[in-house]
Design an enzyme around this catalytic site. Structure first.
Site, PDB file in Angstrom:
ATOM      1  N   ASP A  49       0.842  -1.205   0.000  1.00 59.79           N
ATOM      2  CA  ASP A  49       0.000   0.000   0.000  1.00 59.79           C
ATOM      3  C   ASP A  49       0.875   1.253   0.000  1.00 59.79           C
ATOM      4  OD1 ASP A  49      -2.919   1.089   0.680  1.00 59.79           O
ATOM      5  OD2 ASP A  49      -1.485   2.228   1.886  1.00 59.79           O
ATOM      6  N   TYR A  54       2.927   9.811  -0.443  1.00 66.20           N
ATOM      7  CA  TYR A  54       4.064   9.293   0.338  1.00 66.20           C
ATOM      8  C   TYR A  54       5.412   9.565  -0.348  1.00 66.20           C
ATOM      9  CZ  TYR A  54       0.263   6.565   2.510  1.00 66.20           C
ATOM     10  OH  TYR A  54      -0.907   6.163   3.122  1.00 66.20           O
ATOM     11  N   HIS A 112      -7.592   9.369  -2.084  1.00 66.37           N
ATOM     12  CA  HIS A 112      -6.963   9.359  -0.751  1.00 66.37           C
ATOM     13  C   HIS A 112      -7.867   9.981   0.307  1.00 66.37           C
ATOM     14  CE1 HIS A 112      -2.719   9.130   1.161  1.00 66.37           C
ATOM     15  NE2 HIS A 112      -3.636   9.043   2.093  1.00 66.37           N
TER      16      HIS A 112
END
Ligand code: NDP
Ligand code: NHF
Length: 306
Positions: A49, A54, A112
């Site tokens: 994931d 990120y 997200h």
């Protein structure tokens, strides 16, 4: 014990998702991300994931590629970042993610967070449906969606979301969202399933762990599985990878599940995406949050996130 076909959950589109995932948020360095992804895959994880947010899709993809494990055996998720909502931006953001990952397709693409307002979210979903039609995304889903966001999406979606990824652990049961997801065959992925290690010393958790001869982390992962979720755990320590996956050889009995369920205190450890307002007002030092409506979303997002 490594994951195998029996340790996967069915998605409502007929595909399968490995029951425990390895999350790569905030590993200490990009070089370590590649190494950790490889080590996780060696340890038996088959579900990775990541997210554009990120900033490690390139390193994650490298780890997947260098592992030598056939692509079709690995379930890869990435996510649409908040500033990329909207039809054209979503198309562009997804193609950038895919290129960074170095893959031909992703297994699951998630919004997200619902930040941005109903119109933008809907445009993003339309773009995701198009990418799904093109075969670039196998399954579509969302993250940090509350019930009203899901209702809104189900009204307009041609392709239904198969996953909602939200924070869940015994101290945050998210009962209302979970019920809604289960009614609509949306698999709940549990992020921060270890409560970010902040409850490692909880006496009740320790007591249950001692009873089963397991670590507190294994108890939390097992709790999540038995509740029907797909836990996504993160560790930066390779030595912890095998034990966090070694959760398929025991079961927590009903009575102990109930003891753990009773720990709920609506404790949100993630404070982001403008979905929650701290009790006591913005800026207050608290872990107690209450949900915000759409109108306040933009305002609070600005306050909390950037
Ligand atoms: N969609 C979203 O908005 C969000 C998604 N996520 C996803 O979920 C994943 C996991 O969530 P995260 O918030 O990191 O929280 P977790 O609940 O997985 O907790 C991670 C913490 O637990 C520690 N830990 C892990 N395993 C053990 C162990 N066996 N013993 C002791 N400590 C342990 C880690 O330390 P150490 O590294 O030192 O082992 C780290 O401090 C993320 O990587 C990301 O993929 C997370 C947050 C939000
Ligand atoms: O995925 C994520 C990882 O954690 C971050 C900080 O808590 C979140 O903002 C984000 O949603």
């Amino acid at each position: 014990m490594a994951l195998n076909a029996s340790s996967a959950r069915a998605l409502s589109n007929g595909l399968r998702i490995p029951m425990v995932g390895y999350g790569v948020y905030e590993l200490p360095s990009n070089r370590q991300t590649t190494e950790m992804v490889k080590k996780a895959l060696e340890a038996g994880y088959r579900h990775i994931d990541t997210a554009a947010m990120y900033h490690n899709e390139t390193e994650t993809g490298l780890g997947i590629c260098e592992s030598g494990i056939p692509r079709e055996e690995i379930f890869v998720t990435t996510k649409l970042d908040d500033p990329d909502h909207g039809f054209d931006r979503t198309l562009k953001a997804f193609r950038s993610s895919l290129q960074k990952l170095g893959l031909d397709y992703v297994d699951l693409y998630l919004i997200h967070s619902p930040h941005g307002g109903a119109q933008l979210r809907t445009e993003s979903w339309r773009a995701m449906e198009q990418l799904h039609d093109e075969g670039l995304i196998k399954s579509l889903g969302v993250s940090n969606y509350g019930v009203h966001h899901l209702e809104e999406l189900l009204e307009v979606a041609r392709i239904k979301p198969v996953v909602n990824q939200i924070e869940i652990h015994p101290w945050l049961d998210q009962a209302r969202i979970v019920d809604f997801c289960q009614q609509h065959e949306i698999v709940v992925e549990a992020y921060s399933p270890l409560a970010r290690a902040e409850k490692a010393d909880d006496p009740t958790l320790k007591q249950v762990a001692t009873k089963y001869g397991k670590t507190w982390a294994q108890i939390l992962i097992r709790w999540s599985i038995q509740r029907g979720y797909v836990p996504l755990t993160k560790t930066a320590q390779a030595s912890r990878l095998p034990s966090n996956l070694d959760v398929f050889n025991f079961a927590i009995v009903k009575e102990d599940m109930e003891t753990l369920n009773a720990l709920n205190e609506d404790l949100h450890l993630g404070k982001y995406h403008g979905l929650l307002r701290p009790v006591g007002g913005a800026g207050s030092m608290t872990n107690k949050f209450v949900p915000l409506g759409d109108v306040a979303e933009q305002f609070h997002y600005d306050l909390l996130r950037y």
